[in-house]
Enzyme design. Structure first.
Site, PDB file in Angstrom:
ATOM      1  CB  SER A 197      -0.935  -0.050   1.215  1.00 24.11           C
ATOM      2  OG  SER A 197      -1.943   0.913   1.108  1.00 24.11           O
ATOM      3  CG  ASP A 202      -6.491  -3.730  -3.270  1.00 25.38           C
ATOM      4  OD1 ASP A 202      -7.296  -2.821  -2.993  1.00 25.38           O
ATOM      5  OD2 ASP A 202      -5.256  -3.609  -3.144  1.00 25.38           O
ATOM      6  CG  HIS A 258      -5.749  -1.978   0.260  1.00 19.49           C
ATOM      7  ND1 HIS A 258      -4.925  -1.939  -0.829  1.00 19.49           N
ATOM      8  CD2 HIS A 258      -5.208  -1.133   1.168  1.00 19.49           C
ATOM      9  CE1 HIS A 258      -3.914  -1.115  -0.583  1.00 19.49           C
ATOM     10  NE2 HIS A 258      -4.067  -0.613   0.614  1.00 19.49           N
ATOM     11  CG  ASP A 259      -6.399  -4.413   5.413  1.00 19.16           C
ATOM     12  OD1 ASP A 259      -5.598  -3.570   4.982  1.00 19.16           O
ATOM     13  OD2 ASP A 259      -7.132  -4.218   6.412  1.00 19.16           O
TER      14      ASP A 259
END
Lengths: 377, 204
Positions: free
Chosen positions: A163, A324, A357-358
């Site tokens: 990220s 994501d 996203h995580d």
């Protein structure tokens, strides 16, 4: 040649155990890319493993927006929660501390011990607040490079990050080609798309319109807590995926709701808890500065992505995650497509995981295998 | 799945290596575990990039130090400018494309030359299996029965050469391998070649 695959050698996995943070302090003024300076630079960091004699086994880990320098181990044996990437870092783990010297620093502009809007300006004895200069990802990376200098390390074996950490990783490869042996960027992007900027600004507005914000001059007791909590709740949704949320919560309810707008669904309870606990560990002004730095980050500028990446020399690995939707696979792919157009050594892998996203922060043996192999090739 | 005969799996390696010039930029579409690119890198010092859809194949390429892109061949081709590579390789992958003509033409746009290697389904044994037994050929390279295989669109040497003629694709070199996929021959290739490799270029 044999096409059969040997399984990656996995030595006995262990924990880094009890760790301590350290502070790097430079009393030289630090000048920011967009103008302005601070009289001294402070970065809080942790290291795991040992720097070898040649000083060529160091790996720098770059954390995400609200992450910090504590990425492995625990501060005491009573601590239940280890560092944020403890799955990944340790003796025998994919980023093997028996082999590598691992460094992670709290980003410049952060609020976990590094210089940021909430830290004290030594010239005034008061917090910088909005007097803190405008921040860019390039500033964060240059501050890290001073820390790396101070450790006597000329060239890093690898720079790794997800990220915001992925963006820093690219900035390292662009700004310091001679100091980066290889790089791994996970769930990354060359720049934010309109949707991501929109989410970030909604979060910033939640903070700025909270009466507690007071133009950035709040105190620890009377900060924009509600605004920061709402910003976090919304951002947290963008870090997950619809499938992931559905799987974890569905429409599960709590029995205790009495008033109409009490917590009724489990997912509400979860998000409110995320918002509240964030307020206790994160500074609102840091959140504003960091999200703004990310929104302004743009590897397509000033000329083109190909132009920006043309000086990269290190081999790179970019990993996208199918679920994501904040930094979608397409944004990861375009980085590698550009590198390949330029004839660079770059690879793109994509993992099908439901955690949005995580995903890069979640236990994932395939990702471990990939990172282990890339660090060793 | 361990191939009984890795040599057969690498049938076209020597031929392709013969055609590749030192230091060329090579794009291998459907690169699998990156064995061909590793070989070309070692023997010819190429800058080679692989493309494959399967994560486990990507893992193997990463281990070999072969730059690799996980994704769809057509999408990858679209991201490259004209003549971005000296050579684009399709080794046993053309049969699996949804639109072989469009993909091959994209290959010819992105590569100055295109190498295509494929199993000749006109080979007499393949014909015999179909005609006499009513079954398709199963061998070391294609060991899986139909229900465990990717969809494939088999074609023969004659069909491929017809295609090149109609679409005005010029065939630079060609090599036919016999049924063992080793010895080279030129006699009645549509009947006697087990495997065929072509070196192509756009005519214009």
């Amino acid at each position: 040649m044999n096409d059969s695959e040997q399984t990656a050698q996995i030595s006995e996995e262990g924990e880094v155990g009890i760790v301590e943070y350290q502070d790097f302090v430079s009393t030289e003024p630090f000048h920011f890319e967009s103008g302005g300076s601070i009289p001294e630079l402070r970065l809080r960091y942790e290291t795991y493993g040992h720097l070898n004699e040649a000083k060529d086994n160091a790996i720098l880990i770059c954390h995400a927006l609200t992450g910090d320098h504590h990425c492995a181990g625990v501060y005491s044996m009573d601590e239940r929660k280890p560092g944020w990437w403890n799955f990944m870092i340790g003796p025998g783990k994919p980023i093997n501390t028996s082999e590598y010297f691992v460094i992670c620093s709290n980003a410049l502009g952060g609020c976990q011990g590094s210089s940021g809007p909430g830290s004290i300006n030594p010239e005034t004895g008061k917090p910088y607040n909005l007097d803190f200069p405008k921040l860019t990802v390039r500033d964060m990376v240059r501050a890290q490079s001073q820390l790396i200098d101070s450790l006597g390390i000329d060239r890093l074996h690898a720079v790794v990050g997800g990220s915001m950490g992925g963006m820093q990783t690219f900035q390292w490869a662009i700004d310091y080609p001679d100091r980066v042996g290889r790089y791994i960027a996970l769930a990354c992007a060359a720049r934010h798309n309109a949707q991501t900027i929109a989410f970030n600004d909604t979060g910033r507005q939640a903070i700025i319109t909270d009466p507690g914000w007071q133009n950035g001059n709040y105190t620890a007791e009377n900060g924009p807590d509600q605004g920061l909590a709402v910003a976090r709740m919304m951002a947290h949704i963008t870090y997950l995926s619809d499938v992931g949320l559905e799987h974890k919560f569905g429409r599960k309810r709590r029995a205790s709701a009495k008033e109409h707008f009490d917590i009724e669904f489990e997912v509400e309870s979860y998000l409110r808890y995320q918002g509240q606990s964030f307020v206790t560990r994160f500074d609102a002004n840091s959140y504003l500065y960091l999200t703004k730095a990310l929104d302004r980050f743009d590897l397509h500028a000033p000329e083109s992505l190909d132009d920006t990446l043309s000086g990269v020399t290190a081999p790179g690995l970019v990993v996208g995650f199918t679920s994501d939707w904040l930094y979608p696979p397409q944004g990861n792919r375009e980085l590698v497509e550009s590198l390949l157009r330029l004839g660079k050594d770059a690879s793109y892998a994509e993992l099908a995981m439901d955690y949005g996203h995580d995903s890069f922060l979640v236990r994932a043996p395939k990702l471990y295998d990939l990172i282990r192999r890339f660090l060793h090739r | 799945m361990h191939p009984k005969n890795p040599k057969k799996r690498q049938a076209d390696f020597q031929v392709i290596a013969r055609w590749v010039n030192k230091g060329e930029r090579v794009l291998d579409l459907g690169c699998g575990r990156g064995v061909l690119l590793e070989y070309l890198k070692q023997t010819k010092g190429v800058y080679g990039v692989g493309v494959d859809i399967d994560f486990d194949k990507i893992l193997s390429c990463v281990k070999r130090g072969v730059p690799v892109y996980q994704g769809d061949v057509n999408e990858v081709l679209a991201s490259f400018q004209d003549n971005a590579f000296d050579r684009v390789i399709f080794s046993r992958t053309v049969e699996q494309f949804d639109a072989p003509d469009a993909t091959l033409r994209e290959g010819l746009r992105v590569g100055k030359r295109v190498t295509v290697g494929f199993v000749n389904h006109g080979f007499w044994k393949n014909r015999l299996n179909k005609a006499v037994w009513g079954r398709r050929t199963v061998n070391e390279v294609y060991p899986n029965p139909w229900h465990a295989s990717m969809p494939a669109n088999p074609f023969s040497v004659a069909e491929f050469e017809d295609y090149c003629q109609i679409k005005e694709i010029s065939i630079g070199k060609r090599v036919y391998l016999a049924g063992d996929w080793r010895s080279e021959g030129t006699l009645f290739p549509n009947l006697l070649a087990g495997y065929a490799i072509y070196d192509l270029a756009s005519s214009n």
